[in-house]
Design a protein around this motif. Structure first.
Motif, PDB file in Angstrom:
ATOM      1  N   VAL A 195      -9.065  88.390   0.531  1.00 59.41           N
ATOM      2  CA  VAL A 195      -9.205  89.873  -0.615  1.00 59.41           C
ATOM      3  C   VAL A 195      -8.916  89.745  -2.815  1.00 59.41           C
ATOM      4  CG1 VAL A 195      -8.279  92.519  -1.667  1.00 59.41           C
ATOM      5  CG2 VAL A 195      -8.554  91.985   0.308  1.00 59.41           C
ATOM      6  N   ALA A 196      -7.402  89.302  -2.486  1.00 58.54           N
ATOM      7  CA  ALA A 196      -7.488  87.924  -3.988  1.00 58.54           C
ATOM      8  C   ALA A 196      -8.552  87.191  -4.111  1.00 58.54           C
ATOM      9  CB  ALA A 196      -6.401  87.691  -3.711  1.00 58.54           C
ATOM     10  N   ARG A 197      -8.628  85.728  -3.672  1.00 56.82           N
ATOM     11  CA  ARG A 197     -10.115  85.392  -3.517  1.00 56.82           C
ATOM     12  C   ARG A 197     -11.211  86.053  -4.143  1.00 56.82           C
ATOM     13  NH1 ARG A 197      -8.865  80.260  -1.749  1.00 56.82           N
ATOM     14  NH2 ARG A 197      -7.344  80.018  -1.437  1.00 56.82           N
ATOM     15  N   ILE A 198     -11.298  86.985  -3.582  1.00 56.47           N
ATOM     16  CA  ILE A 198     -13.251  87.712  -3.746  1.00 56.47           C
ATOM     17  C   ILE A 198     -13.257  88.828  -4.408  1.00 56.47           C
ATOM     18  CG2 ILE A 198     -14.154  89.610  -2.763  1.00 56.47           C
ATOM     19  CD1 ILE A 198     -13.511  88.587  -0.149  1.00 56.47           C
ATOM     20  N   LYS A 199     -11.398  88.970  -5.017  1.00 51.82           N
ATOM     21  CA  LYS A 199     -12.062  89.715  -6.897  1.00 51.82           C
ATOM     22  C   LYS A 199     -11.794  88.973  -7.704  1.00 51.82           C
ATOM     23  CE  LYS A 199      -9.988  93.978  -8.821  1.00 51.82           C
ATOM     24  NZ  LYS A 199     -11.006  94.532  -8.735  1.00 51.82           N
ATOM     25  N   LEU A 200     -10.953  87.756  -7.133  1.00 51.29           N
ATOM     26  CA  LEU A 200     -11.229  87.261  -8.873  1.00 51.29           C
ATOM     27  C   LEU A 200     -12.539  86.444  -8.875  1.00 51.29           C
ATOM     28  CD1 LEU A 200      -7.250  85.852  -8.891  1.00 51.29           C
ATOM     29  CD2 LEU A 200      -8.008  87.538  -9.989  1.00 51.29           C
ATOM     30  N   GLY A 201     -13.652  86.551  -7.833  1.00 46.83           N
ATOM     31  CA  GLY A 201     -14.478  85.529  -7.567  1.00 46.83           C
ATOM     32  C   GLY A 201     -14.360  84.024  -7.389  1.00 46.83           C
TER      33      GLY A 201
END
Ligand code: GDP
Length: 323
Positions: A195-201
């Motif tokens: 989720v963190a990776r996706i949120k930060l692109g």
């Protein structure tokens, strides 16, 4: 000043337990196994407060030496091959590290310091294909993985040393417990990291296996307090530690994505490689005995746990990005 020896001290539970014991004024001995690339990430903030002893679970002589050097009042055996999915490709190594190693530790304690109190990290995976719900101390076991089978051996050998040698040996049957320090291969941390990776692109999808599995997930920081409480009792016993709530993997995923304003359906991809040869469909623990006899209390709720883990991974990833 009390002295404690912790195996698996660099892992999730070991690090929280070391913090707890240090805060109570214990002299903490942490056993470490030599590796070419040591990983102290979970204990970096307390590394200097831990007395390090080297040892390997499969080398009884080293365990005897670790017990001799630490001369412990309490021994917490947390080290193991702890990832269920890895126990199919490595069933024998899992048996050695998760099952036989418990006898090695018990023997080291029996030979060197039989009056020391001993804690064994047992697992809700021993309930496996559950025969009753919720699961409690008297529920029959039915393990569903080489890991579960190995943990069952560790559980019973601990009971057996208590009954054979009158040792103060306890087994904590802990249901899944998570935190920002959980290994990245476990589904909770894999999701919050994703989720963190996706949120930060940094990523655009998250590949997962069975979303229908149900688990009783608590916060590891709460669970290590139960380990300590077990060893403070007058008589040794076994206790279930759980939240008494069960949630699907999908619910965890939904909350994790929605906590950063995303819809999980846009990113989660089913991937066969994360399905298991045999699955544990449902775990739900009844920890009435621990609450009543130990006075143990849960502090962090399921939703707080998910959000805590997402926030921690976001911070960690942002720090890496800004380097
Ligand atoms: P376990 O309960 O000790 O096996 O903890 P895990 O976190 O490894 O797995 C919990 C549940 O999540 C199991 O039922 C898995 O089948 C399920 N799951 C679904 N997708 C994944 C995935 O990608 N990785 C892992 N580790 N588990 C997954």
């Amino acid at each position: 000043m009390k002295r404690a020896l912790i195996t698996g001290v660099t892992g999730q539970d070991g690090s929280y337990l070391a913090e707890l014991l240090l805060s109570k004024g214990y002299q903490v001995y942490g056993m470490r196994r030599r590796t070419s690339t040591p990983n102290y990430e979970n204990v970096i903030h307390i590394k200097d407060q831990i007395n390090w002893v080297s040892g390997d679970l499969n080398d009884l002589a080293s365990l005897i030496e670790a017990v001799r050097v630490s001369d412990p009042d309490e021994v917490y055996n947390l080290a193991a091959q702890s990832f269920v999915a890895a126990s199919w490709p490595q069933p024998i190594a899992t048996g050695q590290m998760t099952a036989i190693a418990v006898t090695n530790m018990l023997e080291a304690v029996r030979i060197m310091k039989p009056m020391a109190k001993f804690y064994q990290a047992s697992s809700s995976e021993m309930f496996g294909k559950v025969v009753e719900t919720p699961q409690k101390e008297s529920t029959p076991f039915y393990p569903r993985s080489p890991y579960g089978v190995a943990k069952l051996y560790g559980h019973w050998i601990t009971v057996n040393y208590r009954e054979s040698y009158n040792m103060f040996a306890c087994s904590g049957i802990l249901f899944n417990h998570e935190s920002p320090r959980r290994g990245l291969e476990f589904v909770t941390r894999k999701v919050t990291d994703g989720v963190a990776r996706i949120k930060l692109g940094l990523a655009n999808e998250l590949r997962l296996g069975n979303l229908d599995a149900q688990r009783d997930w608590g916060f590891a920081g709460d669970y290590v307090a139960a380990m300590w409480l077990m060893l403070q009792q007058d008589t040794p016993d076994d206790y279930v530690i759980s939240t008494g709530e069960t949630h699907t993997v999908q619910e965890f995923v939904e909350i994790a994505f929605s906590s950063v304003g995303l819809n999980w359906r846009d990113y989660v991809v089913m991937d066969e490689q994360f399905m298991r040869p045999a699955e544990v469909d449902l775990l739900l623990g009844d920890c009435t005995k621990a609450k009543e006899e130990l006075g143990w209390e849960l502090k962090v709720s399921f939703e707080e746990l998910v959000k805590m883990m997402v926030q921690s991974d976001l911070k960690r990833m942002e720090a890496i990005q800004s380097q």
